[in-house]
Design an enzyme around this catalytic site. Structure first.
Site, PDB file in Angstrom:
ATOM      1  N   TYR A 265      -4.589  -2.130  -0.035  1.00 53.81           N
ATOM      2  CA  TYR A 265      -3.956  -3.600   0.591  1.00 53.81           C
ATOM      3  C   TYR A 265      -2.691  -4.022  -0.169  1.00 53.81           C
ATOM      4  O   TYR A 265      -2.567  -4.398  -1.072  1.00 53.81           O
ATOM      5  CB  TYR A 265      -5.124  -4.585  -0.333  1.00 53.81           C
ATOM      6  CG  TYR A 265      -4.907  -5.912   0.057  1.00 53.81           C
ATOM      7  CD1 TYR A 265      -4.433  -6.662   1.518  1.00 53.81           C
ATOM      8  CD2 TYR A 265      -4.930  -7.238  -0.896  1.00 53.81           C
ATOM      9  CE1 TYR A 265      -4.196  -7.934   1.710  1.00 53.81           C
ATOM     10  CE2 TYR A 265      -4.538  -8.356  -0.544  1.00 53.81           C
ATOM     11  CZ  TYR A 265      -4.319  -8.768   0.595  1.00 53.81           C
ATOM     12  OH  TYR A 265      -3.836 -10.252   0.934  1.00 53.81           O
TER      13      TYR A 265
ATOM     14  N   ASP B 233     -10.486 -13.294   8.965  1.00 51.15           N
ATOM     15  CA  ASP B 233      -9.207 -13.724   9.818  1.00 51.15           C
ATOM     16  C   ASP B 233      -8.640 -12.320  10.249  1.00 51.15           C
ATOM     17  O   ASP B 233      -7.470 -12.142  11.104  1.00 51.15           O
ATOM     18  CB  ASP B 233      -8.064 -14.371   9.052  1.00 51.15           C
ATOM     19  CG  ASP B 233      -7.782 -13.752   7.621  1.00 51.15           C
ATOM     20  OD1 ASP B 233      -8.478 -12.949   7.400  1.00 51.15           O
ATOM     21  OD2 ASP B 233      -6.615 -14.070   7.233  1.00 51.15           O
ATOM     22  N   HIS B 234      -9.244 -11.413   9.953  1.00 53.81           N
ATOM     23  CA  HIS B 234      -8.929  -9.732  10.338  1.00 53.81           C
ATOM     24  C   HIS B 234     -10.011  -9.290  11.349  1.00 53.81           C
ATOM     25  O   HIS B 234     -11.461  -9.790  10.782  1.00 53.81           O
ATOM     26  CB  HIS B 234      -8.538  -9.002   9.263  1.00 53.81           C
ATOM     27  CG  HIS B 234      -7.366  -9.234   8.479  1.00 53.81           C
ATOM     28  ND1 HIS B 234      -6.094  -8.386   8.411  1.00 53.81           N
ATOM     29  CD2 HIS B 234      -7.136 -10.433   7.809  1.00 53.81           C
ATOM     30  CE1 HIS B 234      -5.301  -8.998   7.717  1.00 53.81           C
ATOM     31  NE2 HIS B 234      -5.684 -10.027   7.259  1.00 53.81           N
TER      32      HIS B 234
ATOM     33  N   CYS C 298      -1.614 -35.987  23.528  1.00 52.27           N
ATOM     34  CA  CYS C 298      -0.707 -35.307  23.534  1.00 52.27           C
ATOM     35  C   CYS C 298       0.135 -35.505  24.947  1.00 52.27           C
ATOM     36  O   CYS C 298      -0.441 -36.031  26.094  1.00 52.27           O
ATOM     37  CB  CYS C 298      -0.928 -33.749  23.358  1.00 52.27           C
ATOM     38  SG  CYS C 298      -2.033 -33.341  24.676  1.00 52.27           S
TER      39      CYS C 298
ATOM     40  N   CYS D 149      -0.982 -31.232  18.935  1.00 52.68           N
ATOM     41  CA  CYS D 149      -1.934 -30.857  20.130  1.00 52.68           C
ATOM     42  C   CYS D 149      -3.231 -30.440  19.539  1.00 52.68           C
ATOM     43  O   CYS D 149      -3.277 -29.454  18.637  1.00 52.68           O
ATOM     44  CB  CYS D 149      -1.336 -30.201  21.116  1.00 52.68           C
ATOM     45  SG  CYS D 149      -2.515 -29.574  22.598  1.00 52.68           S
TER      46      CYS D 149
ATOM     47  N   GLU E 120      -9.020  -7.082   0.296  1.00 54.55           N
ATOM     48  CA  GLU E 120      -9.286  -8.579  -0.004  1.00 54.55           C
ATOM     49  C   GLU E 120     -10.379  -8.975  -0.394  1.00 54.55           C
ATOM     50  O   GLU E 120     -10.844 -10.090   0.354  1.00 54.55           O
ATOM     51  CB  GLU E 120      -8.564  -9.373   1.052  1.00 54.55           C
ATOM     52  CG  GLU E 120      -7.860 -10.833   0.521  1.00 54.55           C
ATOM     53  CD  GLU E 120      -7.049 -11.671   1.384  1.00 54.55           C
ATOM     54  OE1 GLU E 120      -6.634 -12.737   1.332  1.00 54.55           O
ATOM     55  OE2 GLU E 120      -6.668 -11.109   2.608  1.00 54.55           O
TER      56      GLU E 120
ATOM     57  N   HIS F  46      -1.202 -32.319  28.086  1.00 53.09           N
ATOM     58  CA  HIS F  46      -2.473 -32.229  28.573  1.00 53.09           C
ATOM     59  C   HIS F  46      -3.017 -33.446  28.505  1.00 53.09           C
ATOM     60  O   HIS F  46      -4.318 -33.828  29.233  1.00 53.09           O
ATOM     61  CB  HIS F  46      -3.257 -31.409  27.395  1.00 53.09           C
ATOM     62  CG  HIS F  46      -2.686 -29.797  27.119  1.00 53.09           C
ATOM     63  ND1 HIS F  46      -2.154 -29.710  26.064  1.00 53.09           N
ATOM     64  CD2 HIS F  46      -2.589 -29.014  27.965  1.00 53.09           C
ATOM     65  CE1 HIS F  46      -1.611 -28.153  26.128  1.00 53.09           C
ATOM     66  NE2 HIS F  46      -2.229 -27.824  27.485  1.00 53.09           N
TER      67      HIS F  46
ATOM     68  N   CYS G  72       0.305 -27.283  23.052  1.00 51.98           N
ATOM     69  CA  CYS G  72       1.771 -27.760  23.709  1.00 51.98           C
ATOM     70  C   CYS G  72       2.458 -27.975  22.391  1.00 51.98           C
ATOM     71  O   CYS G  72       2.027 -28.098  21.355  1.00 51.98           O
ATOM     72  CB  CYS G  72       1.593 -28.855  24.646  1.00 51.98           C
ATOM     73  SG  CYS G  72       0.834 -30.462  23.874  1.00 51.98           S
TER      74      CYS G  72
ATOM     75  N   ASN H 266       0.187  -5.113   6.062  1.00 52.81           N
ATOM     76  CA  ASN H 266       1.096  -6.437   6.095  1.00 52.81           C
ATOM     77  C   ASN H 266       2.209  -6.420   6.728  1.00 52.81           C
ATOM     78  O   ASN H 266       3.257  -6.975   6.321  1.00 52.81           O
ATOM     79  CB  ASN H 266       1.223  -6.818   4.577  1.00 52.81           C
ATOM     80  CG  ASN H 266       0.051  -8.144   4.295  1.00 52.81           C
ATOM     81  OD1 ASN H 266      -0.062  -9.141   5.224  1.00 52.81           O
ATOM     82  ND2 ASN H 266      -0.593  -8.333   3.356  1.00 52.81           N
TER      83      ASN H 266
ATOM     84  N   ASP I 123      -4.963  -2.873   4.971  1.00 55.34           N
ATOM     85  CA  ASP I 123      -4.095  -3.904   5.475  1.00 55.34           C
ATOM     86  C   ASP I 123      -2.521  -3.731   5.158  1.00 55.34           C
ATOM     87  O   ASP I 123      -2.224  -3.603   3.833  1.00 55.34           O
ATOM     88  CB  ASP I 123      -4.489  -5.402   4.968  1.00 55.34           C
ATOM     89  CG  ASP I 123      -3.782  -6.469   5.352  1.00 55.34           C
ATOM     90  OD1 ASP I 123      -2.569  -6.223   6.018  1.00 55.34           O
ATOM     91  OD2 ASP I 123      -4.174  -7.531   5.090  1.00 55.34           O
TER      92      ASP I 123
ATOM     93  N   ASN J 229     -11.371 -10.878   3.576  1.00 56.49           N
ATOM     94  CA  ASN J 229     -11.223 -12.013   3.062  1.00 56.49           C
ATOM     95  C   ASN J 229     -12.247 -12.525   2.289  1.00 56.49           C
ATOM     96  O   ASN J 229     -12.720 -13.587   2.570  1.00 56.49           O
ATOM     97  CB  ASN J 229     -10.865 -12.912   4.463  1.00 56.49           C
ATOM     98  CG  ASN J 229     -10.183 -14.070   4.203  1.00 56.49           C
ATOM     99  OD1 ASN J 229      -9.656 -14.132   3.026  1.00 56.49           O
ATOM    100  ND2 ASN J 229     -10.325 -15.168   4.769  1.00 56.49           N
TER     101      ASN J 229
END
Length: 574
Positions: A141, A301-302, A524, A550, A34, A527, A564, A184, A182, A9
């Site tokens: 990719y 994020d991977h 919220c 939330c 990526e 919670h 939630c 996907n 990746d 990323n």
């Protein structure tokens, strides 16, 4: 041999270079996806890493998008390498070859499929039973199918088809094949945190392709071969490749490789498994000893995935032509723009001009330049000798001299602009002498200080008009010693500029009433915790609108620690 794949990323996020990350992964071959870098943005610390040889594929569609890179240790340098799957980007020796049936795609399709920098192929050799075997590593990719762009869905399926055609052609030519990266697409329901529409889950076009591409064979935790578990009834056992993770961990749950970091889904492990290491069936059974994911490795994020083989790769004596070390900008064959902006030492310039004078100068002028102080007597009628150490001939000024001559004089105080300028022929006097000479009847000290204070107030508050100019150079009323009527009016203007009338908080209250922000965040409902503000960024009628949700990370509905379903639009009227 250890091999790793990781959707990084953005490779430029590693400001100090990628070497430390490569060493922490501790693998012979590291495939990154990526990278989001184009060739013009690739720096030397990323392209040429000590101990590694690298191979990049860049997006030609747009900058900062897609891109893959393969790093190999020098001890396992490949024997061949090329960019892309079609062969259209290969114009050098040392290519892998084996392109399959080109008649399945038109020329425009092939050009577009390789235009986004989504594949790098390296071919290696290893020794097995006293015979040299080939293994080809395909770093891919795969495209993401944007639901709002139907054409991207077809593009993704065409890329899958091209990938399968190329991999099977290489396999048919006698080389083993490893495909990693990746993809996907999450293959099975076990690979998804919250699969929706279970009845039609396997009808997804990407999953249909995986069902045909992959074999259902797996190895249980005890090491026993399985021909397909009860959850694999939909799979086609005729595939030529194996998902190595599921081969070793056929029933492991919550094994994900990608999360939505914007919603904090990684904290609750609310993700999908879309990163894979595929291997042909024979290679997976004979050489692969383990495969797993590394969810603890952050930075993207991977998360990375690794696999280990029992074979040992051989090193090529010569690196393929695609290696980034051979790029002109890194091989020392091309000058960079920074070379033209190097600061030149003025002393060296003067030395060069002193040693080599222009040939158009006469002999006498040369002697004068070389020995500027040779003449014993000096007069106004003769040429003025040059300063010692100056090698620039008269009438031929160097660039350094021109530049320094154009420099503006040092800037003085702002008050200096409101004082009368002396004539060009008048002698320069001190401030006290100038004031005495200009004013035959000097003012008393009290009036002078009053005048200076008034002028200073006007300058500070930006009141600079013609009356101020005259007042600063005109003596105050001489006969009576009082402040003139015009000066009093100017003083009142200055005072009104400094301290405007009215209550102190009047303007502040007005702007608060006009530019009020969103109302306080409500709690919220589940919670009873303060919610967070979000903005709609998706195209549509609600684009730009704000809402509260939330504050907890996204997770499964059954997880009490997850977010939630609280949602409330922001009412800007309140």
């Amino acid at each position: 041999m250890k091999i790793v794949t990781w959707n990084i990323n953005g490779i430029r996020a590693y400001k100090g270079g990628i070497k430390k990350a490569l060493q922490s992964l501790d693998a012979d071959i590291i495939c990154l996806q990526e990278t989001k870098v184009t060739r013009d943005l690739l720096d030397e610390r990323t392209a040429v890493v000590e101990g590694y040889n690298s191979y990049f594929s860049f997006s030609r569609a747009r900058s900062g998008y897609s891109g893959v890179a393969t790093y190999c240790k020098d001890s396992v340098a490949p024997f061949a390498a090329e960019e892309g799957l079609t062969g259209l980007l290969t114009n050098h020796e040392g290519a892998v070859g084996c392109y399959g049936d080109p008649m399945e795609f038109c020329d425009d399709e092939l050009q577009l499929l390789d235009n986004e920098g989504r594949a790098v192929i390296t071919q290696h050799q290893y020794m097995c039973n006293n015979q040299i075997q080939k293994v080809t590593v395909v770093n891919v990719y795969c495209p993401r199918a944007d639901p709002e762009k139907p054409e991207r869905k077809q593009f993704k399926l065409q890329f899958y088809k091209l990938l399968q055609s190329r991999a099977e052609a290489i396999l048919k030519a006698g080389s083993h094949v490893i495909i990693l990266g990746d993809v996907n697409t999450s293959h099975r329901t076990i690979d998804h945190c919250d699969p929706s529409d279970l009845d039609n889950f396997d009808e997804h076009p990407g999953r249909k392709w995986l069902n045909v591409f992959l074999s259902a064979e797996s190895k249980s935790e005890s090491g026993r071969e399985n021909e397909g578990s009860s959850t694999d009834d939909v799979l086609n056992n005729g595939g030529k490749f194996i998902d190595t993770f599921r081969y070793f961990h056929p029933e492991r749950t919550h094994a994900f490789t990608c999360w939505n970091t914007l919603t904090g889904a990684r904290q609750t492990n609310y993700g999908t498994r879309i990163d894979y290491i595929f291997a042909d069936v024979q290679l997976a059974k004979e050489q692969f000893t383990a495969a797993d994911i590394l969810p603890e490795v952050e930075g993207s994020d991977h998360c990375p995935m690794w696999a280990r083989l029992c074979c040992t790769l051989l090193a090529s004596p010569k690196l393929p032509a695609l290696c980034t070390r051979y790029l002109p900008e890194f091989a020392g064959k091309q000058q960079k723009l920074s070379h033209f902006l190097v600061k030149v030492d003025p002393k060296s310039m003067r030395t060069e001009s002193r040693d080599s004078l222009p040939s158009s100068q006469e002999a006498g002028e040369k002697r004068e330049n070389l020995k500027p102080l040779g003449a014993a007597e000096s007069s106004l009628g003769k040429k003025r000798p040059l300063a010692p150490g100056s090698g620039t001939p008269k009438g031929k000024k160097s660039n350094v001299t021109k530049t320094s001559a154009k420099l503006p004089p040092p800037q003085g105080s702002l008050l200096a602009f409101f004082k009368p300028k002396a004539s060009s022929g008048a002698p320069i006097l001190k401030a006290s002498e100038a004031s005495s000479a200009a004013d035959p009847n000097p003012l008393p000290r009290s009036q002078k200080s009053q005048m200076v204070q008034l002028n200073h107030t006007k300058v500070v508050n930006g009141v600079c008009d013609s009356s101020t100019m005259h007042t600063s150079s005109r003596p105050l009323e001489e006969s009576t010693g009082e402040t003139p009527r015009e000066t009093k009016a100017e003083q009142r203007i200055a005072e009104s500029t400094v301290a405007p009338k009215g209550p102190k908080g009047a303007s502040l209250g007005f702007w608060k009433s006009v530019l009020h922000g969103p109302p306080p965040a409500p709690p919220c409902k589940v919670h009873r915790e303060t919610s967070v503000l979000r903005t709609v960024k998706k195209e549509g009628p609600n684009l730009g609108r704000q809402f509260f949700v939330c504050a907890r990370p996204q997770g499964h509905a059954s997880n009490p620690e997850a977010r939630c379903n609280f949602f409330a639009w922001v009412d800007m009227g309140k």
